[in-house]
Design a protein around this motif. Structure first.
Motif, short mmCIF file in Angstrom:
data_model
loop_
_atom_site.label_atom_id
_atom_site.label_comp_id
_atom_site.label_asym_id
_atom_site.label_seq_id
_atom_site.Cartn_x
_atom_site.Cartn_y
_atom_site.Cartn_z
N GLY A 24 0.81 -1.20 0.00
CA GLY A 24 0.00 0.00 0.00
C GLY A 24 0.85 1.26 0.00
O GLY A 24 2.09 1.20 0.00
N VAL B 204 -16.00 -1.96 6.20
CA VAL B 204 -14.71 -2.35 5.62
C VAL B 204 -13.57 -1.85 6.50
O VAL B 204 -12.59 -2.57 6.74
CB VAL B 204 -14.58 -1.80 4.18
N SER C 161 -13.31 4.28 2.60
CA SER C 161 -14.08 3.05 2.55
C SER C 161 -15.26 3.11 3.51
O SER C 161 -15.38 4.02 4.33
CB SER C 161 -13.18 1.86 2.92
N GLN D 10 -7.81 -0.63 4.83
CA GLN D 10 -8.42 0.23 3.83
C GLN D 10 -8.53 1.65 4.39
O GLN D 10 -8.83 1.84 5.56
CB GLN D 10 -9.80 -0.29 3.45
N SER E 47 -10.77 -4.22 8.22
CA SER E 47 -9.39 -4.14 7.73
C SER E 47 -8.46 -3.39 8.67
O SER E 47 -7.23 -3.50 8.54
CB SER E 47 -9.37 -3.46 6.36
#
Length: 318
Positions: free
Chosen positions: A13, A85, A81, A77, A89
């Motif tokens: 990322g 989510v 988001s 994320q 995450s």
């Protein structure tokens, strides 16, 4: 004796790539762990693993196979988001990683990458300190705070050797598309490709924020990994604010794309930074300097220019 290994969770990322680069530059063997490869990083080896779905036992086996000296959690994320989510995450992933670390027969150093959004809005002119009470304004800040709290509690209970670093706003190559600067970049690139002037319609750019180069952020994580702090959170920032309007104009200037910039009432354009809250944000930089030996080194203007040129080169394939 071989080199030490650093495992960077979420290492493909935006933040994770730069954290990985900082560790590689320091001589570590770097292993990035993520659900998707995204792109090949020449300075790291990739291990595919969905940290939110695989059994904790598989996370344990992966870490046992690598036997890292350091594990960094830069996974999750971003705030663009949905809340569901983000919870899965960011928080649940962190809890699963903590369970895996606690089951290892050895104890790697663990660095959790947090955010100053965990504090929420602060009074204008009052820098955030390590003793500032967290009062996050949005879902992203609340979920990140819950994850940081889980790490700090585990460290204070002696279950992990861990520290939390809370980053201010970051800029530089790979900016998240959902962020203000990421959206501006995409419009500028699209306009250049289509041979037209760019048209930017944004919410009023009133905010003044503490920004650092994403590569300085990677170096801060490295400093935290090598330090001896346990069970503490350290804020990472320059200690100074910059008007976001100036950043947008500097990015436009770096691109060379003729641009019409319009600021409309809130709701007409995109938010400056979803979940940040408040129009003024800076941290006290002294604790990071004293506790980690870290301070911001790179000018934000260079981060913006590098981001533009990096993204433009990727789009043209050059």
């Amino acid at each position: 004796m071989g080199r030490e290994t650093a495992v960077v969770l979420g290492g493909t990322g935006w933040v994770g790539r730069h954290v990985s680069a900082s560790f590689a530059a320091e001589g570590y063997d770097v292993v990035t762990v993520a659900r998707d490869r995204a792109e090949r990083l020449p300075y790291a080896r990739f291990v595919r693993l969905d940290l939110t779905a695989e059994p904790v036992e598989k996370i344990v086996r992966t870490l046992e196979a690598e036997r890292p000296a350091v594990v960094v959690n830069a996974a999750g994320q971003p705030w663009g988001s949905s809340e569901e989510v983000m919870r899965t995450s960011l928080l649940e992933l962190t809890e699963r990683v903590l369970a895996a670390l606690g089951a290892l027969p050895f104890r790697p150093r663990f660095v959790q990458v947090g955010t100053v959004m965990e504090y929420g809005p602060t009074p204008r002119g009052v820098p955030i300190g390590e003793n500032t009470a967290p009062r996050p304004a949005g879902a992203y800040g609340r979920i990140k705070l819950a994850a940081s709290t889980a790490v700090l509690e585990a460290a204070r209970a002696g279950r992990v050797d861990a520290v939390v670093v809370r980053l201010v706003n970051v800029a530089g190559p790979g900016t998240a598309p959902a962020s203000l600067l990421g959206r501006v970049l995409e419009e500028l690139l699209t306009a250049r490709e289509e041979g037209r002037d760019a048209e930017l319609v944004l919410a009023p750019l009133r905010a003044q924020r503490d920004y650092i180069d994403i590569r300085d952020a990677g170096d801060a994580v490295l400093a935290a990994a090598r330090g001896g702090l346990v069970g503490q959170a350290v804020n990472i920032g320059s200690g100074t604010t910059v008007p976001v309007r100036r950043l947008v104009r500097q990015l436009i200037a770096a691109s060379g794309v003729p641009t019409r910039l319009e600021e409309r009432a809130p709701g007409a354009g995109g938010p400056v930074s979803p979940g940040a809250g408040g129009d003024w944000l800076a941290v006290d930089p002294d604790p990071a300097r004293l506790l980690l030996g870290w301070k911001a080194q790179r000018p934000v203007e260079g981060a913006l220019s590098d981001d533009w040129h990096d993204r433009a080169a990727r789009r043209t394939g050059s």
